[in-house]
Design an enzyme around this catalytic site. Sequence first.
Site, short mmCIF file in Angstrom:
data_model
loop_
_atom_site.label_atom_id
_atom_site.label_comp_id
_atom_site.label_asym_id
_atom_site.label_seq_id
_atom_site.Cartn_x
_atom_site.Cartn_y
_atom_site.Cartn_z
N SER A 123 1.02 -1.22 0.09
CA SER A 123 0.11 -0.08 -0.06
C SER A 123 0.70 1.29 -0.05
CB SER A 123 -0.97 -0.12 1.24
OG SER A 123 -0.23 -0.03 2.45
N HIS A 178 2.37 4.64 5.37
CA HIS A 178 1.65 5.35 4.12
C HIS A 178 2.38 6.70 4.18
CE1 HIS A 178 -1.85 2.35 5.21
NE2 HIS A 178 -0.92 1.92 4.37
#
Length: 269
Positions: A123, A178
């Site tokens: 991700s 992230h």
Amino acid sequence: MFDWKSIVKPNGKPFCALTAGLAVFLTVVFLLEQVISLEDRMELSPDHIFNLGRLSSYPLVHLSWLHLFFNLISLMGPLNLFESQHGTVYTGVVLNLTAILAGLLYCIVGKLLYPGESVAGASGWFFTLVGYFSWKASLATPRTQLLQTPYHFPTALSPLILLLLITLFVPNASFWGHLSGLTVGYMIGSQEKAFSKLSPPSWLIKKIENRLDVYIEKIPPFVKYYREVEVEDNDRTDYSWLFEPNISLPLHNDPPQQTRGSGRVLGTA
């Protein structure tokens, strides 16, 4: 709204070869994890800041089927779009470089803030690509309308909303992992000319592809391999933005015209 057709089949062409291959490869790696313990060998923590193997491989390992599934669903669209605009080999180089850069950033900050945490999963790549595309979009559309309200916010900051939502509602999602990926995406979007110098020159990629032509020709026709010769002269001004496909996004960061008005895991545990 998403323009799914332009994302899944850019320019009306089949799904991109590297994007499709990566989905298969990540699935195979996860299946191997059920037999061989790869997590302990591949996940990244601040203590591994000088471990090049972990810095480049941590996006490949996932901790559950849901973790893998949601990362694949989120990554395939923007990666497919990026590959169709930049070429298959260049995209592969970008994936490796961005994994290393985001990993280094995560480790450097982690030495101070979270020395005992680790990350894994693809991700981070998703946030890198979304950061890249949002920065490019901001050059053409500096501010974006918030749904159907009269309010606007900076286009470049739109991924931060997604980052906060995932952090709040997805258990064990790595905010710092992230954010590291997103930061690298902003860096590439704002300094794409400089970043491209880290990749092999166009003539070398073409030479390699010519040598491997017999193998490239064997790639199944239901996926599209983008050769360097197909994209080298592409000024990439005809970007399809993920949310507003009708705007044209510039390759270079020319000054915009003035306008008026308007472990923890990377992803799902």
